[in-house]
Design an enzyme around this catalytic site. Structure first.
Site, PDB file in Angstrom:
ATOM      1  N   HIS A  52      -4.242 -50.994  37.350  1.00 36.27           N
ATOM      2  CA  HIS A  52      -3.182 -49.632  37.359  1.00 36.27           C
ATOM      3  C   HIS A  52      -1.937 -50.626  37.518  1.00 36.27           C
ATOM      4  O   HIS A  52      -1.947 -51.605  37.224  1.00 36.27           O
ATOM      5  CB  HIS A  52      -3.290 -48.956  38.913  1.00 36.27           C
ATOM      6  CG  HIS A  52      -3.626 -50.066  40.280  1.00 36.27           C
ATOM      7  ND1 HIS A  52      -4.789 -50.243  40.694  1.00 36.27           N
ATOM      8  CD2 HIS A  52      -2.818 -49.609  41.027  1.00 36.27           C
ATOM      9  CE1 HIS A  52      -4.209 -50.898  42.127  1.00 36.27           C
ATOM     10  NE2 HIS A  52      -3.047 -50.439  41.322  1.00 36.27           N
ATOM     11  N   ALA A  53      -0.803 -49.760  38.168  1.00 38.70           N
ATOM     12  CA  ALA A  53       0.435 -49.548  38.378  1.00 38.70           C
ATOM     13  C   ALA A  53       0.846 -48.534  38.792  1.00 38.70           C
ATOM     14  O   ALA A  53       0.936 -48.121  38.586  1.00 38.70           O
ATOM     15  CB  ALA A  53       1.253 -49.309  36.168  1.00 38.70           C
TER      16      ALA A  53
END
Length: 136
Positions: A52-53
């Site tokens: 994820h970011a």
């Protein structure tokens, strides 16, 4: 942000015949104030974490025991960082897609974060992340 903003930082290591000590101070040793601490352990062989970011959150990953890799992606470039020393950590600024991979058995990943948990700060879908970067 780009992958060039992701940096391995050496932390102070105080060596002593009785054992080594490393201390971490937010806004001193790492480039943000620490608001949240968590750790990953007992990761099954072949399993990955992360993927994820964050929109605004900074993270600092330290391998306390064992080793693992961190896959980094800024939408244009990709790279892998190997972590296996408890006096080194990887700073991951916002808007970098990251995944922790290739865990050795018994590895422990300590994560220091610049903010408390907020689900709204996550990009969990890679295509949505790429849209946010203007890459789609």
């Amino acid at each position: 942000m780009t992958i060039d903003n992701c940096k391995i930082i050496n932390l102070p290591k105080i060596s002593d015949p009785r054992g080594n000590l490393t201390a971490i101070e937010g806004d001193h040793h790492i480039p943000f104030e620490i608001k949240r601490v968590f750790y990953l352990y007992d990761v099954p062989t072949g399993a990955d974490r992360g993927a994820h970011a964050h929109k605004k959150l900074h993270q600092f990953l330290i391998c306390l025991s064992g080793s693992f890799d961190v896959s980094l992606d800024d939408g244009t470039q990709k790279k892998i960082c190997h972590l296996n020393r408890p006096w080194q950590g990887l700073h991951i600024p916002p808007m970098i897609w990251a995944a922790e991979i290739n865990f050795d058995p018994g590895s422990i990943c300590l994560v220091l974060a610049s903010a408390h948990f907020d689900e709204e700060d996550y990009y969990r879908d890679y295509s949505v992340f790429m849209q946010a970067l203007g890459q789609v």
